[in-house]
Design an enzyme around this catalytic site. Structure first.
Site, mmCIF file in Angstrom:
data_model
loop_
_atom_site.group_PDB
_atom_site.id
_atom_site.type_symbol
_atom_site.label_atom_id
_atom_site.label_comp_id
_atom_site.label_asym_id
_atom_site.label_seq_id
_atom_site.Cartn_x
_atom_site.Cartn_y
_atom_site.Cartn_z
ATOM 1 N N TYR A 164 -9.545 -26.133 -37.343
ATOM 2 C CA TYR A 164 -10.585 -25.352 -37.848
ATOM 3 C C TYR A 164 -11.592 -25.863 -38.929
ATOM 4 O O TYR A 164 -12.502 -25.673 -38.911
ATOM 5 C CB TYR A 164 -9.731 -24.150 -37.959
ATOM 6 N N PRO A 209 -17.871 -18.187 -46.446
ATOM 7 C CA PRO A 209 -16.744 -17.195 -47.169
ATOM 8 C C PRO A 209 -15.579 -17.750 -47.248
ATOM 9 O O PRO A 209 -15.153 -18.789 -46.511
ATOM 10 C CB PRO A 209 -16.844 -16.241 -46.279
ATOM 11 N N PHE A 225 -10.074 -11.995 -37.994
ATOM 12 C CA PHE A 225 -9.734 -13.174 -38.114
ATOM 13 C C PHE A 225 -8.394 -13.962 -37.973
ATOM 14 O O PHE A 225 -8.008 -14.346 -37.190
ATOM 15 C CB PHE A 225 -10.431 -13.575 -39.440
ATOM 16 N N VAL A 282 -11.676 -13.344 -45.987
ATOM 17 C CA VAL A 282 -12.353 -12.065 -45.440
ATOM 18 C C VAL A 282 -11.619 -11.196 -44.489
ATOM 19 O O VAL A 282 -10.922 -11.756 -43.584
ATOM 20 C CB VAL A 282 -13.628 -12.327 -44.736
#
Length: 255
Positions: A155, A185, A192, A188
């Site tokens: 990722y 960011p 996700f 958040v």
């Protein structure tokens, strides 16, 4: 502030989270919206919510499929073809495993969405921006593109790629008025973590436990700010964290 009224804004991953919040923010600015996501029903719900504010066109599309992307963009109604702002928001994380133990299919999904999807949308839309001598590409990156963390391996690599691609595109567009922005960011609270943990809601909740995370609306406000600067102002890269986070790995949790 430059007006974005009547500009055509295409948002990928628009069915939820940051993408949906961006749609609402730009609708308030009276931009015309092309909403892109795989979940057509979710897109239509959002479009129905926004139809009294602005014009909306929905595209049910998997950005990972190059031929579908090309076909869908070529088949846009003529009044929707001149995209002014591309928000490459579609992206995801899968798993938090050690590199040598991870599910390879999770890798494929992250690479296909976070890198290839962004590339396909950019490749097919930016030539028109260059030709018309106006446009703005806003890529949603991550703090993970700046700092790797345990279990983040692939990722983090995909978000580092987003950062590099944003920088490279900006260089390639030098001497044109087309702008490139990367909004990166930290934590958040959206879907996700649920996606990362394959629908494990309890595990996802623990990610944000004891902190005040950023919201999708926080990021949408920033994206709108970047898009509404005067034409000579390009916000190249913006990293935003919740106050309870100081790096990819340092988080203050209140008991």
């Amino acid at each position: 502030m430059a007006s974005i009224q009547d500009k055509i804004v295409l948002i990928t991953g628009a069915s939820s989270g940051i993408g949906a919040a961006c749609a609402k923010a730009f609708a308030q600015g009276k931009a015309k919206l092309i909403l892109v996501a795989r979940r057509l029903e979710r897109l239509e719900e959002l479009a129905n919510e926004l139809k009294h504010t602005t014009q909306v066109h929905c595209l049910s599309l998997d950005v990972c499929d190059r031929f579908s992307v090309e076909s869908a963009l070529k088949s846009l109604p003529e009044s929707w073809t001149n995209v002014d702002i591309l928000i490459n928001n579609a992206g995801l994380s899968r798993g938090l495993d050690k590199l040598y133990e991870a599910n390879i299919q999770d890798w494929e999904e992250m690479i296909d969405t976070n890198i290839k999807g962004l590339l396909y949308m950019t490749r097919f839309l930016v030539p028109g921006m260059v030709h018309r001598e106006r446009g703005h590409i806003i890529n949603i990156g991550s703090i993970a593109g700046h700092q790797t963390y345990p279990g983040g391996n692939v990722y983090c690599a995909t978000k580092a790629a987003v950062r590099a691609l944003s920088e490279g595109l900006k260089m390639d567009l030098l001497a044109t008025p087309v702008r490139v922005t990367s909004v990166d960011p930290g934590m958040v609270e959206t879907e996700f973590s649920q996606v990362r943990f394959h629908g494990d809601i309890e595990r996802a909740k623990k990610v944000y436990q004891g902190i005040t995370p950023l919201t999708a609306e926080d990021i949408a406000d920033i994206v709108f700010f970047c898009a509404s600067r005067p034409p000579h102002v390009n916000i190249s890269e913006l990293v935003v964290l919740t106050t309870d986070q100081s790096s990819a790995t340092l988080v203050h949790r209140r008991s």
